[in-house]
Write a protein that holds these residues in place. Structure first.
Motif, mmCIF file in Angstrom:
data_model
loop_
_atom_site.group_PDB
_atom_site.id
_atom_site.type_symbol
_atom_site.label_atom_id
_atom_site.label_comp_id
_atom_site.label_asym_id
_atom_site.label_seq_id
_atom_site.Cartn_x
_atom_site.Cartn_y
_atom_site.Cartn_z
ATOM 1 N N CYS A 217 -7.280 -44.587 32.472
ATOM 2 C CA CYS A 217 -6.696 -43.944 31.173
ATOM 3 C C CYS A 217 -7.624 -44.105 30.149
ATOM 4 N N GLN A 218 -7.761 -42.825 29.248
ATOM 5 C CA GLN A 218 -8.120 -42.983 28.204
ATOM 6 C C GLN A 218 -7.329 -42.299 26.857
ATOM 7 N N VAL A 219 -7.603 -42.864 25.815
ATOM 8 C CA VAL A 219 -6.465 -42.538 24.750
ATOM 9 C C VAL A 219 -7.563 -41.954 23.411
ATOM 10 N N ASN A 220 -7.236 -40.745 23.173
ATOM 11 C CA ASN A 220 -8.141 -40.150 21.926
ATOM 12 C C ASN A 220 -9.598 -40.480 22.268
ATOM 13 N N GLY A 221 -9.980 -40.290 23.427
ATOM 14 C CA GLY A 221 -11.431 -40.537 23.548
ATOM 15 C C GLY A 221 -11.821 -41.902 23.650
ATOM 16 N N GLN A 222 -10.885 -42.902 23.688
ATOM 17 C CA GLN A 222 -11.152 -44.459 23.815
ATOM 18 C C GLN A 222 -10.723 -45.023 25.068
ATOM 19 N N SER A 223 -11.413 -46.021 25.667
ATOM 20 C CA SER A 223 -10.962 -46.522 26.973
ATOM 21 C C SER A 223 -10.596 -47.951 26.811
ATOM 22 N N ILE A 224 -10.720 -48.701 25.538
ATOM 23 C CA ILE A 224 -10.531 -49.914 25.536
ATOM 24 C C ILE A 224 -9.166 -50.045 24.394
ATOM 25 N N ASN A 225 -8.168 -50.769 24.935
ATOM 26 C CA ASN A 225 -6.971 -50.954 23.950
ATOM 27 C C ASN A 225 -7.440 -52.032 22.788
ATOM 28 N N PRO A 226 -7.019 -51.468 21.609
ATOM 29 C CA PRO A 226 -7.408 -52.284 20.565
ATOM 30 C C PRO A 226 -6.343 -53.552 20.252
ATOM 31 N N LEU A 227 -5.480 -53.636 20.906
ATOM 32 C CA LEU A 227 -4.666 -54.734 20.735
ATOM 33 C C LEU A 227 -5.115 -55.875 21.632
ATOM 34 N N THR A 228 -5.508 -55.493 22.997
ATOM 35 C CA THR A 228 -5.879 -56.251 23.838
ATOM 36 C C THR A 228 -7.559 -56.534 24.014
ATOM 37 N N ASN A 229 -8.115 -55.531 23.668
ATOM 38 C CA ASN A 229 -9.377 -55.553 24.030
ATOM 39 C C ASN A 229 -9.969 -55.458 25.481
ATOM 40 N N THR B 51 -14.493 -31.768 27.820
ATOM 41 C CA THR B 51 -14.651 -32.687 26.671
ATOM 42 C C THR B 51 -16.034 -32.878 26.841
ATOM 43 N N TYR B 52 -16.826 -33.172 25.713
ATOM 44 C CA TYR B 52 -18.099 -33.336 25.634
ATOM 45 C C TYR B 52 -18.310 -34.808 26.328
ATOM 46 N N PRO B 53 -19.339 -35.228 27.145
ATOM 47 C CA PRO B 53 -19.750 -36.467 27.694
ATOM 48 C C PRO B 53 -19.941 -37.513 26.580
ATOM 49 N N GLN B 54 -19.342 -38.632 26.706
ATOM 50 C CA GLN B 54 -19.826 -39.590 25.811
ATOM 51 C C GLN B 54 -20.862 -40.481 25.929
ATOM 52 N N THR B 55 -21.849 -39.834 25.403
ATOM 53 C CA THR B 55 -23.381 -40.380 25.623
ATOM 54 C C THR B 55 -23.889 -41.226 24.503
ATOM 55 N N GLY B 56 -23.108 -41.418 23.510
ATOM 56 C CA GLY B 56 -23.662 -41.844 22.169
ATOM 57 C C GLY B 56 -24.186 -41.018 21.314
ATOM 58 N N ASN B 57 -24.491 -39.678 21.704
ATOM 59 C CA ASN B 57 -25.303 -38.993 20.797
ATOM 60 C C ASN B 57 -24.448 -38.316 19.760
ATOM 61 N N LEU B 58 -24.802 -37.584 18.908
ATOM 62 C CA LEU B 58 -24.101 -36.995 17.701
ATOM 63 C C LEU B 58 -24.045 -35.292 17.938
ATOM 64 N N VAL C 236 -21.516 -33.733 19.162
ATOM 65 C CA VAL C 236 -20.230 -33.552 18.663
ATOM 66 C C VAL C 236 -19.606 -34.755 17.752
ATOM 67 N N GLY C 237 -18.763 -34.466 16.663
ATOM 68 C CA GLY C 237 -18.082 -35.525 16.077
ATOM 69 C C GLY C 237 -17.074 -36.432 16.425
ATOM 70 N N SER C 238 -16.784 -37.417 15.922
ATOM 71 C CA SER C 238 -15.982 -38.417 16.445
ATOM 72 C C SER C 238 -14.490 -37.618 16.291
ATOM 73 N N ASN C 239 -14.311 -36.535 15.474
ATOM 74 C CA ASN C 239 -13.237 -35.885 15.374
ATOM 75 C C ASN C 239 -12.893 -34.612 16.261
ATOM 76 N N GLN C 240 -14.021 -34.725 17.207
ATOM 77 C CA GLN C 240 -13.955 -33.480 18.308
ATOM 78 C C GLN C 240 -14.000 -33.960 19.837
ATOM 79 N N VAL C 241 -13.865 -35.545 19.812
ATOM 80 C CA VAL C 241 -14.084 -36.051 21.322
ATOM 81 C C VAL C 241 -12.928 -35.674 22.445
ATOM 82 N N THR C 242 -11.563 -35.113 21.666
ATOM 83 C CA THR C 242 -10.673 -34.540 22.862
ATOM 84 C C THR C 242 -10.691 -33.241 22.844
ATOM 85 N N SER C 243 -11.430 -32.292 22.294
ATOM 86 C CA SER C 243 -11.666 -30.920 22.198
ATOM 87 C C SER C 243 -12.352 -30.417 23.487
ATOM 88 N N ALA C 244 -11.684 -29.684 24.361
ATOM 89 C CA ALA C 244 -12.058 -29.252 25.894
ATOM 90 C C ALA C 244 -13.038 -27.959 25.517
#
Length: 1022
Positions: A504-516, A894-901, A903-911
């Motif tokens: 499960c990923q949510v908005n491009g994130q894999s870590i739950n901010p409530l539980t880490n 979606t663009y692979p999350q390789t840490g480069n720039l 795509v922007g952080s506002n575009q990580v869920t755009s296919a």
């Protein structure tokens, strides 16, 4: 000799030919139906021409000392010249002259006109009525040639001429550009009964045409004459059944029903046209008047784009649509050679949806009898055009046009935005979305107006030089308000379609901010949508052109011309934000090989530009906000009143366009200095051969290249990183910027924080990494046309096209992406293509484009048993065959999350990226690969498309009354081929905002329309 230049958009036509040498030789051109009569002499080379003629049948008489010695009948069509050649080549003496009348034959679709280097296709109303076309408007008539395709986009089936996208066309009614410039889209419908003819130019347009990189489609409204005529046109479409088949159901990867097309129901429809025409003052003034109506109750609803009754996972929906339309056309023959024409059209369209909750998804029997929700909308359209054509002297003519097109739209929801709009979405099925609180998503109002005018002059400087010059201006304006519901929430969650342990990923994130900790499979979350619009803007354009039609040798004509166009756009307070001009050359040559218009060889080359559609101005900003269309993702702990979530924790960056903060963008702050208008270079060479009296064969080689398409750069993260690397860690950008991808970006920036002044700053493209945006097309077209005549009572238009199209953009409409059940999901018709909004999305984007159709074949025709002496004399049989080879299909992720720039952080869920993993890896939870690229158009191809259509008609006459009855059946064999696949391997563009495997991937998205039938009755009194 009178002036002879004509253009496909003109409401008038012309006659040309040659006269033998000798004293007292003249030609008389007359039309008894309108009282027109004019005499003309030939030039020194024996050529003559007459233009400014209203469409109709004309008699051209060859006179010697005032006596008729020969004559021809010709059919004049709007926007083209018809040949009336008298025996010998131009300028040669004739010793014997006869008194034979040659009966008029309507020109073939691709008629030979040696007075121009253009190729113009024209269809008259009689032929169109006899072909298997339903509600034959500008679009489906223009799509009858094989070099025109009709890929469906979110803005309808706009015809794509020679591989250009559907929003690169321009549409004219009585010489007025009625294109919907909000998005470059198709115009509102004019009743097909009102058209005298429809013409197209799909390459080699001369200097009179600006702002068109695709094709020109022109409709001419019928006119009155000295004959009083009236008629009725009834088009009946039956209810759902054998002659109105539903489409196929659509299922996802796991076999779950996604779109229940088989449950749709269409009510019968009866479209009614009533018309009358005739003289106001014989020989001087005439009128044509038409009323169209479409009943709108559920028992007899309108056959529009939406079935009367539909079902999804939540609702039974009853759809109601209606239209009333009044149209008039008035013609005044002021004097010989001087004509004024005034046309108006008024439409009132309305629609409504009534929704009833389903206890069981897709089960009609479980529908509640209680109305749960209702919404409606109203369109009011008005168009008025005035045309003047005047022959000032024998060698000088003028044409002028002024017109307006206006639209007014209002939505009427049952509930307002004070009540939350809350939905619950199924992450695996976009059509299984339940409404928890049914407030309005927004309140929307829109007013659109296009004002335009044009004036042209034609001057025969010498017998061999005809100079045309003129100018035009158009000013589309739009006032729009979209007031969003502040509580527009959608509950959703991660998919578990592939199993309970699916990652499960949510908005491009894999870590739950409530539980880490990693998000648990199936995690639930909620999104908030926000898209305010309140603005008024315009896109004024103006252009000038100058050209010389030069007869530089016997039977040779050269065209040398050019035009200058300026495209601008204004902001909310009418301040000009953008203004750029382009000078474009146009050249052509035509060779009348035998001097009798039987064989024409020609070539043309030119550049064409297009400004920025009106909708793009919205990105310039709403005062105090800028353009905003965002989705914010939250975890939640509970629900409050009206299902509004509580205990919110944000997850990831805000997606979409976040606006300009506190700044109101002024001129120069929104647009990079390197931004430019799109430019198309085009070249074609062709030949047309007349075969016998009625056949014309042709061949055309065509190529074009599109460059410089502007777009928004939405990757501000990349710009901030560059500013930081240059020593400006506190710099502030004003928002997102209009750029030309591939060029350096120079924009104003506050380099030292919010209180610092604006300074121009350049971001080199060597850092940004955009490739240049290009589209290249190579094409060969062959055609064969036979015009209907009394001697040979059949009509045929057959054409074949081979095309190769490649590059990294489809043009001003993007056809790259397809969502479930909705066909192509483009945003490019607004000139904003999210696939061009970040450099990462263009990695792998070069390849075969959507219109890379290797082969297409179209045949339309009919045969009338006119030579029979019995009942069969009135019988007609017509048909059509259409074939397309399958077009290319993409795989988007979606663009692979390789840490480069990239795509922007506002575009990580755009296919919009091309980094698709193998299907096996995708099903196992890893749909995106950082190493595997499927370049554009390489994933697979669609199946081929075949369709057979039928028209069986019968004509009969009773005194002054003419009747016809036609049964028209499209897709006779109900072949429903797949026309698009869901090509997004990740579901990042769905409401759930995740980047999981999309269970709808490579499932059919749309199908070829099923069998459609229509019964058409026509009565005409004359």
């Amino acid at each position: 000799m009178t002036s002879g230049s004509l253009f496909a958009q003109d409401i008038t036509g012309g006659v040309y030919g040659n006269l033998p040498q000798g004293n007292g030789i003249t030609a008389e051109v007359s039309n008894p139906a309108t009282g027109y009569d004019s005499t003309v002499r030939a030039d020194a080379s024996g050529r003559y021409s007459v233009n400014g003629l209203m469409p109709g049948r004309y008699v051209v008489k060859l006179l010697r000392d005032g006596k008729v010695v020969d004559q021809r009948e010709v059919v004049v069509q709007a926007g083209s010249n018809s040949a009336a050649v008298f025996g010998a080549a131009a300028g040669q003496n004739v010793t014997q002259l006869n008194a034979v009348t040659v009966n008029a034959i309507p020109p073939a679709v691709n008629a030979i006109d040696v007075t121009t280097s253009q190729q113009v296709q024209t269809w008259n109303a009689t032929d169109v009525d006899r072909l298997p076309l339903l509600n034959a408007d500008l679009l489906n008539v223009a799509s009858m040639q094989s070099n025109v395709t009709s890929l469906t986009s979110s803005h309808g089936q706009s015809p794509q001429f020679n591989g250009a996208s559907g929003t690169e066309n321009r549409y004219f009614i009585n010489e007025f550009n009625m294109t919907d410039m909000q998005q470059g889209a198709v115009p509102d419908k004019i009743p097909n009964e009102a058209f005298a003819n429809v013409s197209t130019i799909n390459g080699g347009m001369d200097a009179k045409y600006g702002s068109a990189m695709g094709g020109i489609v022109s409709g001419t409204i019928k006119q009155g004459s000295n004959l009083l005529e009236a008629g009725v046109d009834l088009q009946f479409t039956p209810a759902t059944g054998t002659l109105n088949e539903n489409g196929k159901n659509i299922y996802n990867y796991n076999g779950s029903l996604v779109t229940a097309n088989q449950l749709n129901h269409w009510s019968p429809s009866l479209l009614q046209d009533y018309w009358v025409s005739g003289p106001i003052v014989p020989d001087k003034a005439f009128f044509y008047f038409l009323v169209e109506t479409q009943p709108n109750n559920y028992g007899q609803g309108v056959q529009g784009d939406t079935p009367t009754e539909t079902y999804n996972g939540q609702y039974k929906t009853l759809n109601k649509q209606g239209n009333q339309q009044v149209l008039g056309n008035f013609t005044w023959n002021i004097a010989t050679g001087h004509t004024l024409n005034i046309f108006f059209d008024h439409q009132y369209n309305y629609g409504a949806d009534s929704q009833y909750a389903l206890a069981t998804p897709y089960d009609p029997s479980s529908a509640s009898p209680v109305l749960q929700n209702w919404s409606g909308d109203v369109w009011r359209d008005l168009m008025a055009v005035a045309n003047y054509h005047g022959q000032i002297t024998d060698n000088f003519s003028v044409a002028a046009m002024v017109g307006t097109s206006q639209q007014y739209f209002t939505s009427y929801p049952q509930f307002g935005i004070n009540i939350p709009y809350v939905q619950q979405a199924n992450p695996d099925n976009p059509n299984d979305t339940k409404t928890l609180s049914n407030g309005a998503g927004s309140l929307y109002y829109m007013n659109y107006r296009m004002m335009g005018s044009r004036i042209d002059f034609t001057w025969d400087v010498t017998d061999n030089h005809e100079v045309t010059f003129g100018g035009e201006q158009y000013s589309p304006t739009m006032a729009q308000a979209n007031i969003p519901n502040p509580n527009s929430w959608t509950y959703t969650g991660c998919s578990t379609a592939l199993g309970p342990n699916q990652p499960c990923q949510v908005n491009g994130q894999s870590i739950n901010p409530l539980t880490n900790q990693p998000f648990a499979p199936g995690t639930k979350y909620v999104t908030l949508a926000y898209a305010p619009r309140v603005y008024y803007n315009s896109s004024p354009t103006y252009g000038f052109y100058l050209a010389d039609t030069w007869h530089f040798a016997d039977n040779w004509t050269a065209y040398i011309g050019g035009r200058y166009d300026n495209y601008a756009m204004t902001d909310n307070i009418n301040v000009k934000m953008y203004s750029k001009g382009n000078a474009t050359p146009r050249v052509g040559v035509a060779w009348d090989v035998h001097g009798d218009s039987s064989l024409k060889i020609g070539a043309s080359a030119g550049e064409y530009t297009e400004g920025i559609p009106l909708y793009f101005n919205a990105y310039g900003g709403t005062p105090g906000q800028g353009y905003i269309h965002t989705t914010t993702t939250y975890l939640y702990s509970g629900m409050g009143p009206n299902y509004v979530p509580t205990g919110l924790t944000p997850v990831g960056a805000v997606q979409g366009s976040s606006g300009s903060g506190l700044h109101y963008l002024t001129p120069g702050q929104f647009i990079a200095t390197s931004a430019q208008n799109a430019k198309l270079k085009q070249f074609q060479v062709y030949a047309q051969q007349k075969l016998g009296n009625n056949w014309v064969a042709g061949a055309t080689l065509f190529t074009s290249e599109l460059t410089g398409l502007p777009n928004l750069d939405s990757n501000t993260d990349q710009m901030y990183a560059y500013l930081k690397s240059k020593g400006y860690p506190n710099a502030l950008l004003l928002g997102q910027y209009l750029i030309t991808p591939g060029k350096d970006i120079t924009i104003p920036v506050q380099l030292n924080g919010a209180n610092s002044p604006l300074s121009m700053f350049t971001f080199p493209n060597s850092y940004i990494g955009y490739p240049s945006v290009r589209r290249r097309i190579y094409q060969l077209s062959l055609n064969m046309d036979h015009a209907y005549s009394e001697d040979e009572p059949y009509y045929l238009s057959a054409s074949y096209t081979w095309r190769h199209e490649f590059g990294n953009t489809d043009g001003t409409t993007s056809y790259a992406s397809s969502n479930q059940g909705s066909g192509v999901a483009n945003t490019g018709a607004t000139a904003y293509d999210s696939g061009l909004s970040a450099p990462g999305f263009l990695q792998g984007s070069s390849g075969n484009l959507a219109d890379d159709i290797p082969s297409s074949l179209k045949v339309f025709g009919y045969y009338k048993f006119a030579h029979q002496d019995n009942f069969l004399k009135g019988l007609r049989v017509g048909g059509a065959f259409t074939y397309y080879a399958g077009g290319p299909v993409n795989c988007l992720s979606t663009y692979p999350q390789t840490g480069n720039l990239a795509v922007g952080s506002n575009q990580v869920t755009s296919a919009n990226a091309y980094y698709c993993n193998t299907v096996q890896n995708a099903v196992n939870g890893t749909p995106v690969s950082s190493t595997i690229l499927y370049p554009r158009g390489s994933y697979t191809r669609l199946p081929s498309y075949r369709q057979v259509d039928l028209d069986i008609g019968y004509d009969w006459q009773l005194g002054q009354n003419a009747f016809s009855l036609d049964l028209k059946v499209l897709n006779l064999f109900n072949q429903q081929s797949i026309t698009s696949y869901v090509d997004q391997i990740t579901n990042g563009q769905q409401a759930n905002g995740s980047t999981q495997f999309n269970p709808n991937f490579m499932q059919p998205s749309t199908f070829q329309l099923g069998r459609e039938g229509q019964l058409v009755f026509r009565w005409k009194f004359n």
